[in-house]
Motif scaffolding. Structure first.
Motif, PDB file in Angstrom:
ATOM      1  N   THR B 642      88.411  15.871  52.069  1.00 43.06           N
ATOM      2  CA  THR B 642      89.275  16.339  53.142  1.00 43.06           C
ATOM      3  C   THR B 642      90.398  15.348  53.405  1.00 43.06           C
ATOM      4  N   PRO B 822      81.977  24.592  60.358  1.00 44.65           N
ATOM      5  CA  PRO B 822      82.625  24.432  59.051  1.00 44.65           C
ATOM      6  C   PRO B 822      83.315  25.735  58.629  1.00 44.65           C
ATOM      7  N   MET B 833      87.741  22.484  57.515  1.00 44.32           N
ATOM      8  CA  MET B 833      86.707  21.448  57.530  1.00 44.32           C
ATOM      9  C   MET B 833      87.028  20.307  58.471  1.00 44.32           C
ATOM     10  N   SER B 836      85.185  20.193  61.816  1.00 49.56           N
ATOM     11  CA  SER B 836      83.756  20.126  61.553  1.00 49.56           C
ATOM     12  C   SER B 836      83.360  18.719  61.119  1.00 49.56           C
TER      13      SER B 836
END
Lengths: 135, 873
Positions: B642, B822, B833, B836
């Motif tokens: 990410t 998510p 994402m 989350s």
């Protein structure tokens, strides 16, 4: 240089870039004035002195393009050379349409800038002559 | 249709079908008829014509005995049966028919009167073995009945035959007294007792009886029939002939009770009267009526005390026997009570059967059973039983509704006695049908009651013969039933406890966790199999596997001294639970098995009992731990991915960020070139240029370093850091992006350093994700409206609070929690994402994260996390 009275005005929020340009353009024999923001430059006034502008596009609050628009709208069509660390084609097209002399991505070669400045000053002189005649 | 269900209460075949019963009545009637006829002829032989009455008149006594032996409803039949015999016998005497008929009526009335009197006043009309019974018999049957019936009899004879009234009355009265006295007991005893006596009496008893009979008859013959053949016993002194037979009658009375007495009296009376009427032996002179009368009186006077004596002796013997029996029973009862007191539940079944056998043997019964009442009170089940060899074992199950009366008695906690068929009809008519099916001749059922609850009944069955259940015996057996009931109740309790114990140990054994129970002092008092296995399979660092009796706390102390990791913590936890300062304790620790590293979870909970103690369990959580580590690693990888993708999005602004120092460097360097071309070069200016170049280079380096930090794939690394610094760094990293996106980031930070313990990269990512999220939320904003405010402050609960406020469209209704899920995204390009990951990082740092909409516009994302306790260190 016949146009020793011409002044190159640098507007960039980055101090190091400003100092580097002052030195370079000074060496090249131009009179240089530099400002950290568009507002500082506009605050100085006296826009019709011979010369040209070297303006950073991305600056906090007022961008270089904003400054160009303000000047065009108030009929102070000082030749403008844009320098930018983050350029894209639409931005460049917009600047050129509004009368910019050149649009240089950072970092740029000193000679490229000096050539652009030379062209800007020529344009400035031509503009003045036309203006004189019209007056 | 009769049920074919076999029944314990079934009654013996003496209860007959109607046909068999009729046959039996007819046979009895015929017997009565024949006996009457024979008796009448004997009476005729013993007669002194011309007087009508005989000196010994058996028919009346035969009738009396018949009536005593049969139920009143049959009396009419049997009296009627005697009628033909009477006619045949008496018509031969050439008497008027009217006299014959009248005499039948008087004979019958005597028998009826006798039977009614005895039945009315005696507790056992067919027995002559107690003083009371003998008194009743002599009063009613021997005296009153002949006395009363002789008046009409004498009147009839006087009127029709013209004989003197009082002579007739006197003859008849005394002859009937004598016959009733000697014959009725003899007949009754012979019929009711003789068959059993012949079957059961020991041989010496029979030999004695034979000897007695021979002696008596010999003496009678010698005294009455052939006195001249024997020498006179005491020459010169007249001795009444009866004197010689008294010892035999006494002998009979002493040894054979009233039966012996009455039989020997009968024999004496018959022989004496026969001799007298035939003028033999002693009675050599021709006899007159007075002589016969004297003889009758003498025999009667001798007989009555002898009957009393016999009854007294018998009574006494029975009392002694009863006393002996009672003593034996009491001994039996005390052994019985003792037998069950300390008997283990497993041996009780056998013991119940043994004692049922002993009781049956003692009481001379053929069958006994413990009947258990089912929960629904529908069935009685013979849980334990004993039956004598060769007898029907009886049914195992009894359906209660077939025996309403019996069971009603059980429920009212009363014993139920069925001595004979007749009483069955009186006691429980509705049970009769069901009882008629079996072979029980008499029965006693005593309720088993423990703790106010009827558990069932204790049933005793007599299968071979009828039997009486004396009240005393019933009372004894109630005591027996009490012992059985309390033993049964105890067995139930013990079995229930055992079952519950078994269940508990089965549960403990089935647990995969090692479980140990320690007492208040930490001594191990119980362990399950897994506990022992833990000790075998893992080395000592697992704490589990400490054997029974060892002190757990001591073991932990030793391990703490030897530096076993977590031993000190475990020790403190258990001690806290044991002294009640904590209600539970849990610890996860790693230990090494011979080959691999393993993880264990230890829990300690207090044992809820007055003596205190605790339950310690160790569970192998290696698999779970591996899974957790796996999840953590994938989360890190995801976080890294990410970050990389975030950086990709930020690349344009990073290019701008880098282009600034690079432009500075290039411009300055090219300016320096130009300065060098000037002669002499301005060295001061050149020095300034070079230092600017160095500074720009450092700037560029820092940008790259920050970028590298963020993209570093690293294991989490906890250290003390200032959240304010961290936020400033991130803001700097994002400043170019903010410029490009036309967004202003404003920092409003607490002036104090916000010291927390955490992983720098992870927390940077949280801040980065929140700010990028805010910028993206404002993509559609008008220029100048895009303002992000990041605030930090200490809260009053030892936590730091960070808020990132944007001016975007805000959160959709109901999505406040969803945004942290998510793959939840509202953007076309995002993966969903970012938030989350922020959430999982904050929670891993012991913090919370949440989002709210601002009152005016946009949303604010908050997170809070604990202030580091080591801030002051």
């Amino acid at each position: 240089m016949t146009e020793s009275q011409a002044t190159v005005v640098v507007v960039d929020d980055d101090a190091s870039v400003r100092r580097g340009l002052e030195r370079l353009l000074g060496c090249a024999g131009y009179r240089v004035e530099s400002f950290a923001s568009a507002r500082d430059f506009l605050a100085r006034g006296d826009y019709d002195r011979p010369g040209c502008l070297v303006v950073d596009v991305r600056m906090p609050s007022q961008s270089g393009l904003d400054l160009q628009r303000v000047l065009v709208e108030s009929h102070h069509d000082i030749p403008v050379i844009f320098i930018t660390g983050h350029g894209d084609i639409p931005m460049a097209v917009r600047a050129m349409k509004a009368g910019a002399v050149d649009f240089l991505p950072k970092p740029f070669d000193a000679q490229t800038l000096l050539d652009a400045i030379e062209r800007a000053l020529v344009k400035d002189r031509q503009r003045r002559r036309v203006n004189d005649r019209s007056v | 249709m009769r049920t074919s269900l076999p029944t314990r209460f079934g009654y013996h075949g003496r209860r007959m079908t109607r046909r068999a019963e009729t046959g039996r009545i007819l046979a009895t009637a015929l017997l009565v008829c024949v006996a009457y006829y024979v008796g009448a002829n004997v009476g005729f032989i013993l007669r002194f014509p011309p007087a009508t009455p005989s000196v010994l008149w058996p028919p009346n006594s035969i009738l009396t005995a018949t009536l005593l032996l049969s139920p009143p409803r049959r009396w009419g039949i049997y009296l009627l049966a005697a009628f033909p015999a009477h006619l045949v016998a008496e018509l031969g005497a050439e008497w008027p028919v009217s006299l014959v008929l009248t005499l039948f009526v008087t004979n019958c009335s005597e028998a009826l009167l006798a039977a009614i009197c005895v039945r009315r006043f005696s507790d056992a009309p067919t027995r002559f073995d107690t003083l009371r019974r003998v008194v009743v018999f002599i009063g009613g049957a021997v005296l009153v009945a002949p006395f009363v019936s002789s008046f009409p009899d004498a009147a009839a004879v006087t009127a029709l035959n013209g004989e003197p009234y009082w002579l007739v009355w006197r003859t008849r009265f005394f002859s009937n007294v004598l016959t009733e006295l000697t014959l009725v007991p003899a007949i009754v005893v012979l019929i009711t007792g003789a068959p059993a006596w012949i079957r059961r009496a020991p041989l010496r008893h029979k030999a004695e009886a034979t000897l007695l009979a021979a002696g008596l008859l010999g003496t009678l013959v010698m005294v009455f029939v052939e006195p001249e053949t024997g020498a006179h016993p005491i020459p010169g002194i007249p001795v009444p002939p009866l004197t010689f037979i008294v010892p035999f009658i006494l002998w009979a009375a002493l040894r054979f009770g009233s039966a012996g007495a009455s039989l020997s009296l009968l024999a004496a009376a018959l022989v004496a009267i026969w001799a007298a009427t035939h003028g033999r032996g002693t009675f050599t002179v021709p006899l007159r009526a007075e002589t016969i009368l004297g003889l009758q009186i003498i025999v009667s006077i001798l007989a009555i005390p002898l009957m009393y004596l016999a009854a007294l002796i018998e009574e006494r013997r029975r009392a002694e026997k009863a006393l002996g029996e009672r003593l034996r029973f009491e001994e039996l009862l005390s052994r019985l009570s003792g037998a069950f007191v300390h008997l283990p539940s497993s041996e009780m079944d056998e013991s119940f059967r043994t004692w049922l056998r002993r009781l049956c043997e003692f009481l001379r019964l053929e069958r006994a059973a413990l009947l258990r009442l089912s929960e629904d009170k529908e069935l009685l089940t013979a849980s334990h039983s004993w039956v004598a060899p060769g007898f029907d074992p009886g049914p195992g199950i009894i359906v209660i509704r077939n025996f309403p009366e019996t069971v009603e008695r059980l429920f009212s906690e009363q014993p139920f006695v069925l001595p004979r068929e007749e009483s069955l009809r009186d006691e429980a008519p509705r049970d009769e049908d069901a009882l008629g099916q079996g072979r029980v001749r008499s029965q006693l059922t005593i309720p088993l009651v423990a703790g106010g609850r009827v558990l069932g009944g204790l049933a005793f069955d007599a299968l071979a013969a009828d039997r009486a259940w004396p009240e005393e015996q019933v009372q004894w057996l109630r005591l027996v039933a009490e012992v059985f009931a309390s033993a049964l109740a105890r067995k139930e309790t013990v079995d229930a406890l055992g079952a519950s114990e078994l269940m508990k140990s089965a549960i403990l054994a089935s647990l995969s966790s090692g479980v140990a129970v320690v007492d208040r002092d930490g001594r191990v008092i119980a362990v399950n199999e897994s506990w022992t296995r833990f000790g075998r399979e893992n080395d000592a660092t697992t704490y589990a596997g400490i054997g029974m009796g060892a002190n757990y706390l001591e073991t932990c102390r030793q391990r703490a001294r030897h530096g076993t990791p977590h031993a000190r913590e475990a020790l403190a936890g258990i001690e806290a639970v044991l002294d009640g300062s904590r209600t539970g304790f849990a610890l996860e620790y790693s230990g090494s098995a011979p080959t691999t590293e393993r993880w264990f979870a230890m829990t300690v909970v207090p044992l809820n009992r007055p003596e205190g103690g605790a339950v310690v369990s160790h569970t192998d959580v290696t698999e779970r731990k591996r899974a957790e580590l796996e999840v953590q690693r994938s989360r890190q990888e995801l976080a890294h991915f990410t970050r990389v993708s975030t950086m990709g999005e930020l690349s344009a602004s990073l290019a701008h960020e880098l282009s600034q120092p690079l432009t500075g460097i290039l411009t300055n360097a090219q300016a320096a070139q130009r300065f060098l071309d000037v002669t002499p070069p301005d060295l001061g200016e050149l020095r300034t240029i070079v230092s600017d170049i160095i500074s720009d280079d450092k700037r560029a380096g820092e940008v790259i370093q920050r970028l590298r930090d963020l993209l570093r794939k690293d294991v989490p690394h906890q250290l003390l850091l200032d959240l304010n610094d961290l936020i400033r760094d991130v803001a700097r990293l994002l400043s170019s992006d903010a410029v490009i996106r036309n967004v202003t980031i404003t920092l409003d930070l607490d002036p104090r350093p916000l010291t927390v313990t955490g992983d720098r990269v992870q927390l940077q990512q949280v801040v980065l994700n929140l700010i990028v999220n805010a910028m993206e939320a404002m993509a559609e904003c008008a220029e100048g409206d895009g303002i992000i405010v990041v605030r930090t402050k200490y809260t009053d609960v030892e936590a730091v609070h960070v808020a990132v406020q944007d001016a975007g469209p805000g959160l959709r209704e109901g999505s406040h929690d969803l945004v942290f899920e998510p793959f939840y995204t509202t953007k076309s390009a995002g993966m969903g994402m970012g938030l989350s990951i922020a959430k999982s990082i904050i929670e891993a740092h012991g913090g919370v994260i949440w989002a709210v909409n601002n009152p005016a516009r946009g949303a604010t994302f908050h997170f809070a996390m604990p202030v580091s306790a080591r801030r002051s260190e």
